[in-house]
Design an enzyme around this catalytic site. Structure first.
Site, PDB file in Angstrom:
ATOM      1  N   ASN A 221      -7.687  64.158  45.419  1.00 56.73           N
ATOM      2  CA  ASN A 221      -7.662  65.599  45.671  1.00 56.73           C
ATOM      3  C   ASN A 221      -7.114  65.869  47.070  1.00 56.73           C
ATOM      4  O   ASN A 221      -7.383  65.124  48.016  1.00 56.73           O
ATOM      5  CB  ASN A 221      -9.038  66.241  45.441  1.00 56.73           C
ATOM      6  CG  ASN A 221     -10.155  65.648  46.269  1.00 56.73           C
ATOM      7  OD1 ASN A 221     -10.140  64.471  46.620  1.00 56.73           O
ATOM      8  ND2 ASN A 221     -11.150  66.461  46.575  1.00 56.73           N
TER       9      ASN A 221
ATOM     10  N   GLU B 298      -6.931  69.001  49.663  1.00 60.37           N
ATOM     11  CA  GLU B 298      -7.417  70.354  49.934  1.00 60.37           C
ATOM     12  C   GLU B 298      -6.570  71.008  51.025  1.00 60.37           C
ATOM     13  O   GLU B 298      -6.202  70.366  52.013  1.00 60.37           O
ATOM     14  CB  GLU B 298      -8.893  70.308  50.337  1.00 60.37           C
ATOM     15  CG  GLU B 298      -9.757  69.801  49.197  1.00 60.37           C
ATOM     16  CD  GLU B 298     -11.250  69.838  49.490  1.00 60.37           C
ATOM     17  OE1 GLU B 298     -11.637  70.012  50.661  1.00 60.37           O
ATOM     18  OE2 GLU B 298     -12.020  69.667  48.532  1.00 60.37           O
TER      19      GLU B 298
ATOM     20  N   CYS C 112      -6.306  69.100  42.477  1.00 61.12           N
ATOM     21  CA  CYS C 112      -7.252  68.070  42.040  1.00 61.12           C
ATOM     22  C   CYS C 112      -6.580  66.700  41.960  1.00 61.12           C
ATOM     23  O   CYS C 112      -5.354  66.590  41.794  1.00 61.12           O
ATOM     24  CB  CYS C 112      -7.770  68.394  40.640  1.00 61.12           C
ATOM     25  SG  CYS C 112      -8.824  69.830  40.550  1.00 61.12           S
TER      26      CYS C 112
ATOM     27  N   GLU D 101      -6.617  64.610  39.525  1.00 61.23           N
ATOM     28  CA  GLU D 101      -5.976  64.353  38.223  1.00 61.23           C
ATOM     29  C   GLU D 101      -4.558  64.907  38.191  1.00 61.23           C
ATOM     30  O   GLU D 101      -3.627  64.274  37.688  1.00 61.23           O
ATOM     31  CB  GLU D 101      -6.784  64.984  37.086  1.00 61.23           C
ATOM     32  CG  GLU D 101      -8.180  64.431  36.925  1.00 61.23           C
ATOM     33  CD  GLU D 101      -9.233  65.175  37.737  1.00 61.23           C
ATOM     34  OE1 GLU D 101      -8.929  65.625  38.862  1.00 61.23           O
ATOM     35  OE2 GLU D 101     -10.363  65.309  37.235  1.00 61.23           O
TER      36      GLU D 101
ATOM     37  N   CYS E  43     -11.605  69.176  35.533  1.00 60.11           N
ATOM     38  CA  CYS E  43     -11.797  70.633  35.450  1.00 60.11           C
ATOM     39  C   CYS E  43     -10.894  71.218  34.368  1.00 60.11           C
ATOM     40  O   CYS E  43     -10.005  70.539  33.837  1.00 60.11           O
ATOM     41  CB  CYS E  43     -11.510  71.281  36.808  1.00 60.11           C
ATOM     42  SG  CYS E  43      -9.755  71.464  37.169  1.00 60.11           S
TER      43      CYS E  43
HETATM   44  N1  THU Z   1     -11.734  68.207  42.109  1.00 58.83           N
HETATM   45  C1  THU Z   1     -10.929  67.246  41.585  1.00 58.83           C
HETATM   46  O1  THU Z   1     -10.118  66.638  42.307  1.00 58.83           O
HETATM   47  N2  THU Z   1     -11.030  66.988  40.259  1.00 58.83           N
HETATM   48  C2  THU Z   1     -11.924  67.552  39.416  1.00 58.83           C
HETATM   49  O2  THU Z   1     -11.907  67.285  38.224  1.00 58.83           O
HETATM   50  C3  THU Z   1     -12.925  68.475  39.961  1.00 58.83           C
HETATM   51  C4  THU Z   1     -12.657  68.998  41.323  1.00 58.83           C
HETATM   52  C5  THU Z   1     -11.659  68.463  43.554  1.00 58.83           C
HETATM   53  C6  THU Z   1     -11.008  69.769  43.947  1.00 58.83           C
HETATM   54  C7  THU Z   1     -11.642  70.026  45.288  1.00 58.83           C
HETATM   55  O3  THU Z   1     -10.914  69.331  46.280  1.00 58.83           O
HETATM   56  C8  THU Z   1     -13.025  69.404  45.200  1.00 58.83           C
HETATM   57  O4  THU Z   1     -12.964  68.500  44.093  1.00 58.83           O
HETATM   58  C9  THU Z   1     -14.144  70.400  44.966  1.00 58.83           C
HETATM   59  O5  THU Z   1     -13.872  71.220  43.880  1.00 58.83           O
END
Ligand code: THU
Length: 141
Positions: free
Chosen positions: A48, A50, A59, A61, A91
């Site tokens: 991920n 941010e 994310c 994935e 998600c």
């Molecule tokens: N996140 C993912 O990378 N994958 C998921 O399936 C769920 C959420 C990340 C996005 C963000 O950086 C952090 O988790 C909190 O939502």
């Protein structure tokens, strides 16, 4: 459920754990790693990322998916996902993105100790919008 063997699933989880180390998550402090397996055996990882304007965050994935497609892969058979939580199912946005390439993708939910449980995208996301839903699309591109 017929899928990839346990040895390969374990390798995918280890790749996802290594990718998790590269997570850029200063706002949530929630690290996620993903490893996407193509049918030809290629593993592409993602974490991920941010961004300070939060909605721009990507994310793990989808980071893995976009990197794999940019690397020439489109035929995926499995993805492993790990995070700082016990299990992290993809998600909704990632379910849709993954379903565009394989709605039956195998999903390996990994843990810190390398253990994992298995599920499938079609059980998590049973009726996706699909590329074939476009009457005039060109799926050969
Ligand atoms: N996140 C993912 O990378 N994958 C998921 O399936 C769920 C959420 C990340 C996005 C963000 O950086 C952090 O988790 C909190 O939502």
């Amino acid at each position: 459920m017929k899928g990839i063997d346990d040895i390969l699933a374990g390798e995918l989880v280890r790749s996802a754990l290594a990718a998790r180390e590269r997570s850029h998550s200063p706002y949530s402090n929630f690290r996620v790693g993903a490893a996407l397996l193509a049918r030809d055996g290629t593993i592409t990882t993602g974490c991920n990322v941010e961004i300070s304007s939060f909605s721009l965050t990507c994310c793990a994935e989808r980071t893995a998916l976009f990197a794999a497609v940019a690397g020439g892969e489109k035929d995926f058979i499995a993805v492993a996902v790990v995070s700082d939580a016990d299990e992290t199912p993809p998600c909704g946005a990632c379910r849709q993105a993954l379903a565009d390439f394989n709605p039956h993708l195998e999903i390996i939910l990994g843990r810190e100790d390398g253990s994992f449980t298995r599920t499938t995208l079609d059980s998590l996301y049973p009726k996706p919008f699909l590329p074939t839903s476009f009457p005039h699309g060109n799926l050969s591109q």
